[in-house]
Write a protein that holds these residues in place. Structure first.
Motif, PDB file in Angstrom:
ATOM      1  N   ALA A 132       0.834  -1.206   0.000  1.00  0.00           N
ATOM      2  CA  ALA A 132       0.000   0.000   0.000  1.00  0.00           C
ATOM      3  C   ALA A 132       0.867   1.253   0.000  1.00  0.00           C
ATOM      4  O   ALA A 132       2.053   1.202   0.303  1.00  0.00           O
ATOM      5  N   GLY A 133       0.259   2.362  -0.345  1.00  0.00           N
ATOM      6  CA  GLY A 133       0.958   3.647  -0.321  1.00  0.00           C
ATOM      7  C   GLY A 133       0.902   4.327  -1.674  1.00  0.00           C
ATOM      8  O   GLY A 133       0.430   3.747  -2.661  1.00  0.00           O
ATOM      9  N   THR A 134       1.402   5.568  -1.713  1.00  0.00           N
ATOM     10  CA  THR A 134       1.389   6.310  -2.971  1.00  0.00           C
ATOM     11  C   THR A 134       2.227   5.561  -4.000  1.00  0.00           C
ATOM     12  O   THR A 134       3.203   4.898  -3.654  1.00  0.00           O
ATOM     13  N   ARG A 135       1.846   5.675  -5.253  1.00  0.00           N
ATOM     14  CA  ARG A 135       2.513   4.911  -6.314  1.00  0.00           C
ATOM     15  C   ARG A 135       3.912   5.433  -6.618  1.00  0.00           C
ATOM     16  O   ARG A 135       4.773   4.688  -7.054  1.00  0.00           O
ATOM     17  N   VAL A 136       4.118   6.738  -6.434  1.00  0.00           N
ATOM     18  CA  VAL A 136       5.436   7.312  -6.742  1.00  0.00           C
ATOM     19  C   VAL A 136       5.923   8.148  -5.566  1.00  0.00           C
ATOM     20  O   VAL A 136       5.132   8.560  -4.718  1.00  0.00           O
ATOM     21  N   SER A 137       7.231   8.375  -5.510  1.00  0.00           N
ATOM     22  CA  SER A 137       7.730   9.414  -4.610  1.00  0.00           C
ATOM     23  C   SER A 137       8.531  10.401  -5.449  1.00  0.00           C
ATOM     24  O   SER A 137       9.237  10.015  -6.387  1.00  0.00           O
ATOM     25  N   ILE A 138       8.365  11.673  -5.117  1.00  0.00           N
ATOM     26  CA  ILE A 138       8.999  12.717  -5.930  1.00  0.00           C
ATOM     27  C   ILE A 138      10.410  12.972  -5.421  1.00  0.00           C
ATOM     28  O   ILE A 138      10.636  13.184  -4.232  1.00  0.00           O
ATOM     29  N   GLU A 186       1.760  37.558 -11.982  1.00  0.00           N
ATOM     30  CA  GLU A 186       1.517  38.920 -12.470  1.00  0.00           C
ATOM     31  C   GLU A 186       0.963  39.783 -11.337  1.00  0.00           C
ATOM     32  O   GLU A 186       0.572  39.272 -10.289  1.00  0.00           O
ATOM     33  N   SER A 187       0.869  41.100 -11.599  1.00  0.00           N
ATOM     34  CA  SER A 187       0.405  41.985 -10.524  1.00  0.00           C
ATOM     35  C   SER A 187      -1.050  41.705 -10.149  1.00  0.00           C
ATOM     36  O   SER A 187      -1.469  41.963  -9.029  1.00  0.00           O
ATOM     37  N   ASN A 188      -1.832  41.116 -11.073  1.00  0.00           N
ATOM     38  CA  ASN A 188      -3.210  40.743 -10.717  1.00  0.00           C
ATOM     39  C   ASN A 188      -3.266  39.387 -10.016  1.00  0.00           C
ATOM     40  O   ASN A 188      -4.337  38.838  -9.804  1.00  0.00           O
ATOM     41  N   ALA A 189      -2.098  38.838  -9.692  1.00  0.00           N
ATOM     42  CA  ALA A 189      -1.941  37.588  -8.937  1.00  0.00           C
ATOM     43  C   ALA A 189      -2.137  36.331  -9.781  1.00  0.00           C
ATOM     44  O   ALA A 189      -2.099  35.224  -9.260  1.00  0.00           O
ATOM     45  N   GLU A 190      -2.329  36.487 -11.080  1.00  0.00           N
ATOM     46  CA  GLU A 190      -2.431  35.301 -11.936  1.00  0.00           C
ATOM     47  C   GLU A 190      -1.080  34.587 -11.969  1.00  0.00           C
ATOM     48  O   GLU A 190      -0.035  35.212 -12.106  1.00  0.00           O
ATOM     49  N   LEU A 191      -1.141  33.273 -11.825  1.00  0.00           N
ATOM     50  CA  LEU A 191       0.093  32.479 -11.751  1.00  0.00           C
ATOM     51  C   LEU A 191       0.224  31.591 -12.985  1.00  0.00           C
ATOM     52  O   LEU A 191      -0.748  30.949 -13.396  1.00  0.00           O
ATOM     53  N   THR A 192       1.410  31.585 -13.598  1.00  0.00           N
ATOM     54  CA  THR A 192       1.682  30.584 -14.627  1.00  0.00           C
ATOM     55  C   THR A 192       2.939  29.831 -14.220  1.00  0.00           C
ATOM     56  O   THR A 192       3.874  30.422 -13.675  1.00  0.00           O
ATOM     57  N   GLY A 193       2.943  28.544 -14.465  1.00  0.00           N
ATOM     58  CA  GLY A 193       4.067  27.744 -13.994  1.00  0.00           C
ATOM     59  C   GLY A 193       4.490  26.683 -14.990  1.00  0.00           C
ATOM     60  O   GLY A 193       3.718  26.276 -15.871  1.00  0.00           O
ATOM     61  N   ARG A 194       5.750  26.282 -14.829  1.00  0.00           N
ATOM     62  CA  ARG A 194       6.298  25.199 -15.619  1.00  0.00           C
ATOM     63  C   ARG A 194       7.084  24.341 -14.634  1.00  0.00           C
ATOM     64  O   ARG A 194       8.065  24.799 -14.039  1.00  0.00           O
ATOM     65  N   ALA A 195       6.617  23.120 -14.424  1.00  0.00           N
ATOM     66  CA  ALA A 195       7.242  22.240 -13.434  1.00  0.00           C
ATOM     67  C   ALA A 195       7.874  21.048 -14.129  1.00  0.00           C
ATOM     68  O   ALA A 195       7.210  20.360 -14.906  1.00  0.00           O
ATOM     69  N   THR A 196       9.162  20.834 -13.874  1.00  0.00           N
ATOM     70  CA  THR A 196       9.810  19.619 -14.361  1.00  0.00           C
ATOM     71  C   THR A 196      10.009  18.718 -13.149  1.00  0.00           C
ATOM     72  O   THR A 196      10.772  19.038 -12.242  1.00  0.00           O
ATOM     73  N   THR A 197       9.254  17.634 -13.135  1.00  0.00           N
ATOM     74  CA  THR A 197       9.130  16.796 -11.948  1.00  0.00           C
ATOM     75  C   THR A 197       9.794  15.444 -12.193  1.00  0.00           C
ATOM     76  O   THR A 197       9.464  14.758 -13.161  1.00  0.00           O
ATOM     77  N   THR A 198      10.730  15.089 -11.327  1.00  0.00           N
ATOM     78  CA  THR A 198      11.376  13.777 -11.434  1.00  0.00           C
ATOM     79  C   THR A 198      10.905  12.914 -10.273  1.00  0.00           C
ATOM     80  O   THR A 198      11.002  13.313  -9.115  1.00  0.00           O
ATOM     81  N   PHE A 199      10.345  11.761 -10.610  1.00  0.00           N
ATOM     82  CA  PHE A 199       9.827  10.887  -9.558  1.00  0.00           C
ATOM     83  C   PHE A 199      10.271   9.458  -9.799  1.00  0.00           C
ATOM     84  O   PHE A 199      10.733   9.099 -10.883  1.00  0.00           O
ATOM     85  N   GLN A 234      12.016   2.660 -11.007  1.00  0.00           N
ATOM     86  CA  GLN A 234      12.339   3.387 -12.245  1.00  0.00           C
ATOM     87  C   GLN A 234      12.088   4.886 -12.084  1.00  0.00           C
ATOM     88  O   GLN A 234      11.054   5.308 -11.576  1.00  0.00           O
ATOM     89  N   LEU A 235      13.059   5.691 -12.546  1.00  0.00           N
ATOM     90  CA  LEU A 235      12.935   7.153 -12.499  1.00  0.00           C
ATOM     91  C   LEU A 235      12.235   7.648 -13.756  1.00  0.00           C
ATOM     92  O   LEU A 235      12.419   7.084 -14.831  1.00  0.00           O
ATOM     93  N   TYR A 236      11.483   8.732 -13.614  1.00  0.00           N
ATOM     94  CA  TYR A 236      10.806   9.306 -14.773  1.00  0.00           C
ATOM     95  C   TYR A 236      10.715  10.814 -14.578  1.00  0.00           C
ATOM     96  O   TYR A 236      10.518  11.292 -13.463  1.00  0.00           O
ATOM     97  N   THR A 237      10.880  11.563 -15.673  1.00  0.00           N
ATOM     98  CA  THR A 237      10.797  13.021 -15.585  1.00  0.00           C
ATOM     99  C   THR A 237       9.764  13.535 -16.564  1.00  0.00           C
ATOM    100  O   THR A 237       9.768  13.142 -17.738  1.00  0.00           O
ATOM    101  N   LEU A 238       8.861  14.381 -16.099  1.00  0.00           N
ATOM    102  CA  LEU A 238       7.908  15.008 -17.014  1.00  0.00           C
ATOM    103  C   LEU A 238       7.774  16.496 -16.694  1.00  0.00           C
ATOM    104  O   LEU A 238       8.087  16.948 -15.595  1.00  0.00           O
ATOM    105  N   THR A 239       7.331  17.244 -17.707  1.00  0.00           N
ATOM    106  CA  THR A 239       7.194  18.694 -17.558  1.00  0.00           C
ATOM    107  C   THR A 239       5.745  19.097 -17.752  1.00  0.00           C
ATOM    108  O   THR A 239       5.109  18.703 -18.731  1.00  0.00           O
ATOM    109  N   THR A 240       5.221  19.863 -16.803  1.00  0.00           N
ATOM    110  CA  THR A 240       3.828  20.303 -16.841  1.00  0.00           C
ATOM    111  C   THR A 240       3.789  21.825 -16.945  1.00  0.00           C
ATOM    112  O   THR A 240       4.510  22.507 -16.215  1.00  0.00           O
TER     113      THR A 240
END
Ligand SMILES: [Zn+2]
Length: 664
Positions: A248-254, A264-277, A332-338
């Motif tokens: 049992a447990g989460t399938r991946v660990s990051i 932005e000044s109106n607080a809108e957030l844009t992001g690009r995450a490269t996550t290796t798990f 197995q390690l895997y990297t993806l970008t969101t």
């Protein structure tokens, strides 16, 4: 904004997994749901996987069996189907993942001893036994084969109502994407173990859910009710079988997050995450992430190719999940970008004050790990020029480019979580020699709009007509928070030195104390703490705001308490709500040590513990005492409609410091 800021519910949790989503739902029902407007956001790239679509549009199929005295045993739950018909759903990718039962049945729940007293309290009976005539089942375990084997082929039709209701419930009420969860197992190369029963109970509640989900850590078995008037967790415990528990447990660990975030000044957030798990088990094909619902995913890529993903409407079951090209092996390690973006994860509170609404899921975080997983972070932030960014980790560089302030941050040591705060900050700092440590304190130069409106109200310009503090005359005291910035810094310095002496060095070599525009709670992340804005007001203003709490000493210990979480919570983490009381308890104990050196009057220490005692034994408005609510290992579950401790009673809320004024 003032009333909501002052009355911000303390126990806001983040939907992470199914059981966490249930918790979220239960808390939501206690909060103000007004203002949530459904909207249909088109997802051009997401939600298009054909198997997912088949699950999403699932209906009953042609197959059914008659059952007579059939026992279906699932962990601590035994369903006895005395007589009736089971109709199965149509297969998706060749797998049957649900059924509807109509007939006469009972459910007996033999919860472990730790949960029995709670069940007994709720049912007033020694054994939990429910009867029902309808139930919808969703599963990826052997339930289809088991029921087919136990029954005899039938041609009866079933009412599809219970299935439809379970779909409606998970999407609109629990806001958990059950189809995305089932897809994990349908596309997994290993057999699944999910089992969920939506029961129309006759004795206790007609909206009961027994959920068994091996893909979460901690407690995989839960029994809850989810009707509007009576919602709550009746029992929650780990799988009873040791071998199943090992799986049992989460399938991946990051392992690592590289986060590029623009606000932005109106607080809108844009992001690009490269996550290796790393995949923790064989066969992982669908990976769930925890991402704030209004941050809409634009794309997911790996090795130059676009990957299909799932994210439904932001107001419904918006859980984000990615479908990998092929299953991963254990280790197995895997990297993806969101890439993602949207409003409401951060709020612009006016006059250079920004409020980070999302603390744990402003980037695609692992789902359901509390503070038990440590990852490394590289982060870049772009914020409006003139603002100052403060984030977890070490500041690597700072520059200005095209109207933006750009900072780069790197984790000094693996962190349980990452976060930030920013605004038109003034900085005070001190370098400590023993331990070698940098303590910085940031306060906003100008108050947020809601404080401004209180000030105007006091001077008679514009009386606010709603909320608790209508027209409060607050102009008498000072609201210039930068004056108290020095005090926060001094408290931080002393706390760091004292705790290092007692507990040894923490994981991090610097601490940033920041002001946040929420009034009544603090929070600590690795190397970063948020202190409530009302701490920075003087006692007169706090009195006028009705926020004295002074007799409980809250404002005296809020900074040393949050600083103590650098040790308790972020050097020593916790992977379950069951253990959070230790993090809070040790932080309170640390704060009391702080009082012995910060204040020459030994009575302050005695007062502190007297206050703690009265918080336990004083009766609240409903007549309940915190000490009677249950063991501290029940954590947030101690606050429920039975004890009345979640009622909005201001300082009359009893707390056992398991789920106190800060989250970690
Ligand atoms: Zn705390």
């Amino acid at each position: 904004m003032a009333p909501s800021r002052l009355a911000r519910p303390v126990a806001v949790r983040v939907a992470r997994h199914f059981v966490y989503a249930i918790i979220q739902f239960l808390l939501m029902t206690l909060a103000d749901l007004a203002g949530i407007v459904p909207s249909a956001t088109a997802q051009s790239l997401g939600n298009s996987d054909p198997t997912y679509q088949a699950l999403r549009n699932l209906t009953l199929g042609q197959e059914s069996v008659s059952v007579n005295n059939v026992d279906l045993k699932r962990d601590a739950a035994t369903f006895h189907l005395r007589s009736g018909t089971v109709c199965f759903v149509a297969p998706a990718a060749g797998k049957v993942t649900g059924a509807v039962f109509t007939g006469e049945g009972t459910l007996v729940l033999s919860a472990p001893p730790t949960e029995r007293s709670m069940l007994k309290l709720l049912t007033k009976e020694d054994e939990f036994s429910e009867t029902f005539s309808q139930m919808a089942l969703r599963f990826t375990d052997s339930t289809y084969d088991d029921l087919k084997k136990a029954g005899t082929a039938a041609s009866g039709n079933c009412d599809a109502g219970p299935l439809k209701e379970s779909q409606r419930t998970t999407r609109h009420d629990l806001k958990n994407n059950l189809e995305a969860r089932i897809l994990q197992d349908v596309l997994n190369s290993e057999p699944g173990g999910l089992f969920m029963a939506f029961i129309r109970g006759r004795r206790y509640n007609d909206k009961e859910l027994l959920a068994i989900d091996p893909n979460i850590g901690g407690e995989q078995v839960q029994f809850i009710t989810y009707s509007e008037s009576k919602s709550g967790i009746w029992a929650s415990f780990p799988l009873s079988d040791a071998r199943s528990r090992d799986q049992a447990g989460t399938r991946v660990s990051i392992d690592h997050q590289q986060l590029d975030t623009k606000i932005e000044s109106n607080a809108e957030l844009t992001g690009r995450a490269t996550t290796t798990f790393v995949s923790r088990f064989n066969g992982t094909r669908v990976v769930p992430f925890d991402l704030f619902p209004t941050l809409r995913v634009q794309s997911v890529t790996a090795d130059g190719a676009s990957l299909p993903f799932i994210q439904e409407d932001k107001n419904e079951d918006a859980d984000f999940a990615v479908i990998l090209p092929k299953a991963l092996a254990a280790g197995q390690l895997y990297t993806l970008t969101t890439t993602y973006g949207g409003k409401d994860a951060v709020k612009n509170e006016g006059n250079g004050n920004y409020y980070p609404v999302s603390r744990m899921n402003w980037f695609p975080n692992n789902s359901g790990v509390e503070f038990g997983e440590f990852s490394s972070y590289d982060m870049t932030f772009h914020i409006p020029k003139g603002m100052k960014m403060v984030a977890t980790g070490e500041l690597v560089s700072e520059s200005n480019d095209g109207g933006h302030n750009i900072t780069v941050w790197k984790s000094e040591a693996p962190q349980t979580v990452a976060g930030f705060n920013f605004g038109k900050f003034k900085l005070q700092e001190a370098k400590l020699a023993n331990p070698q440590y940098l303590v910085q304190s940031f306060a906003n130069q100008d108050p947020p709009s809601w404080v401004q409106s209180l000030k105007q109200a006091a001077s008679g310009d514009d009386l606010p007509t709603d909320g608790l503090h209508t027209g409060a005359a607050v102009a008498l005291g000072t609201m210039n928070t930068t004056l108290l910035n020095k005090k926060a810094l001094a408290e931080g310095e002393l706390a760091i030195q004292l705790y290092t002496e007692y507990f040894g060095p923490p994981l991090f070599k610097h601490l940033q104390i920041t002001q946040q525009s929420a009034c009544n709670f603090g929070q600590a992340w690795p190397g970063l703490v948020w202190i409530p804005i009302c701490y920075y007001f003087d006692t007169t203003v706090r009195h006028q705001l009705g926020l004295d709490l002074a007799d409980r000493g809250y404002w005296t210990v809020v900074t040393p308490h949050e600083v103590a979480h650098q040790w308790w919570g972020h050097t020593v983490g916790f992977s379950s709500y069951r253990d959070q009381w230790m993090s809070e308890g040790f932080s309170d104990m640390s704060a009391s040590l702080y009082l012995t050196v910060a204040d020459k009057n030994p009575q302050r220490y005695v007062d502190f513990w007297n206050d703690e005692r009265s918080l336990l034994i004083d009766r609240n408005a409903q007549g309940f005492r915190a000490i009677d609510a249950g063991p501290v290992t029940m954590g947030y579950r101690l606050s429920n409609s039975r004890t009345g401790s979640t009622s909005r009673g201001g300082s009359s809320i009893p707390k056992v410091h398991t789920y106190c004024t800060c989250y970690a």
